[in-house]
Design an enzyme around this catalytic site. Sequence first.
Site, PDB file in Angstrom:
ATOM      1  N   HIS A   1      14.342  -5.682  10.703  1.00 56.77           N
ATOM      2  CA  HIS A   1      14.225  -5.865  11.272  1.00 56.77           C
ATOM      3  C   HIS A   1      15.223  -6.666  12.385  1.00 56.77           C
ATOM      4  CE1 HIS A   1      11.754  -5.670  15.213  1.00 56.77           C
ATOM      5  NE2 HIS A   1      11.426  -4.701  15.100  1.00 56.77           N
TER       6      HIS A   1
ATOM      7  N   ASP B   1       5.710 -11.473  18.578  1.00 62.26           N
ATOM      8  CA  ASP B   1       4.907 -10.504  19.330  1.00 62.26           C
ATOM      9  C   ASP B   1       4.529  -9.277  18.497  1.00 62.26           C
ATOM     10  OD1 ASP B   1       4.444 -11.947  21.639  1.00 62.26           O
ATOM     11  OD2 ASP B   1       5.910 -11.505  22.392  1.00 62.26           O
TER      12      ASP B   1
ATOM     13  N   GLU C   1       2.948 -16.079  28.169  1.00 61.58           N
ATOM     14  CA  GLU C   1       4.540 -15.309  27.865  1.00 61.58           C
ATOM     15  C   GLU C   1       4.876 -14.468  29.969  1.00 61.58           C
ATOM     16  OE1 GLU C   1       5.460 -12.527  25.225  1.00 61.58           O
ATOM     17  OE2 GLU C   1       4.982 -13.414  24.037  1.00 61.58           O
TER      18      GLU C   1
END
Length: 528
Positions: free
Chosen positions: A93, A157, A273
């Site tokens: 990633h 997340d 957030e």
Amino acid sequence: MAPKLLMLTAICRLIVTVGLTLNPNDLLITTQIPLSFNHTDIQSASSDFGGLTNHPLAAAVLHPSSAADVVKVVKLAYESPHGFAVSARGHGHSINGQSAAENGVVVQMTTRSSPSPPQAVVVFEEMMYVDVWGGELWIDVLKCTLKYGLAPKSWTDYLYLSVGGTISNAGISGQAFNYGPQISNVHEVDVVTGKGELVTCSEDQNSELFHAVMGGLGQFGIITRARIALEPSPQRVRWIRVLYSNFTSFTHDQEYLVSLHGQPSSQKFDYVEGFVIVDGGLINNWRSSFFSPSNPVKISSISSGGSILYCLEITKNYYHHSDPESVNQEVEALLEKLNFIPASVFTTDIPYIDFLDRVHKAELKLRSKGLWDVPHPWLNLFVPKSRIADFDKGVFKGILGNKTSGPILIYPMNKNKWDEETSVVTPNEDVFYLVALLRSALQNGEEALTLERLSDENRQILNFCEEQKIGIKQYLPHYTTQQEWMDHYGEKWPQIYKRKLEFDPRHILATGQRIFEPSFSSGIMRSW
């Protein structure tokens, strides 16, 4: 006979590529570990989520069945007269080829891709921690711990990331204001250093190496096991979003909420957030499944004083035995102290695992439309609290246009939840913000969404911060020269340099980060 000939051909290629002077018969013994020389496997291991450029190919891929396999490969690289690069890769990633190992070996750590995976997750219920293989994905850790009614405290997340990968960066999400980043919730790790030594370390045992690998970008060792702190898992989540048109009110409320980190759970939210809405589109975006597609919420339905809105995203966790009325009262008491746009409260109530895994649901939708495997010119910044208003004016209301192709997150964290002994650098203020521009390049005819345009905007943002002396630090950093890395680390650079000399003296590990030039380089790094 054919497989043996294929193996010998691949070994010869490896020898020629990295300049090994080992006896081929000795290397053949070494390849009893699960090395792959398959071209497709190598191409896959040399790619990443960023999709921005074609990264240099590795010579081979290791699918380890244990830490011992990792030790053998790193020791081979360290003891070889010429050496070669070794990089750990989790779910791939990274954005800018950080896990690439040009002409070297990529250690594919994820158990899902291994033909003979190591024991991945062991839960110690009474001790409230879990031992995890470094390549295990957080979603699989969560599923295992939930069987015991437990869960890790701090998250990212997106859960389809490897444990070693996020720990090597820090690992942050909306719980970080309360529990700190994931590296603040690690008891112990097993690490294979750049010398090929397997070392167990913690705050009390081999602490220098422990602090080095926490947020160390893979520079000091490959994490093969991590011991993660657990807590009793809530069963459900009250998930709330409220909107703001005034940036000062938005940041004031966020900072107030994160200041409650020391209060009892009944007097604070569990997750804080926020994100910026710049294009008048849906309030939800690919990072969540907050609103039902059958009942979308348009920004036009909300009265705002300008073209930009700010969304505060908060949650309250609770248990099956919790009194619903008490949960309602706790939420209402906290909301009463906030200054969002009246009538802009949107609420849903879902299982805890569904909240944590919310991004994956959106990923599946985008994959079905061919919109996931596209270039991702992401930019993640830590911005000091004292300059966040200047950043808003210059970037959100300045550089960015009225089109976006992904979420722009913004939320504050408390510096006292971060251990200064780790390798991570953050702004030197008690509170700092993450600003994450998680945009995707889409070749759909709109110039504002092309890779060239988004990459140029990223450069403009970095130049603006430098010219205005905003004092940012990159999260998931990417630089192309060592001087830039020295500037990034600042006063911490001598410590980083010393740790590199101690734990990876030949600069074998994580060469894709472009921090240190390998001692075995034959000129391939000089274009940096």
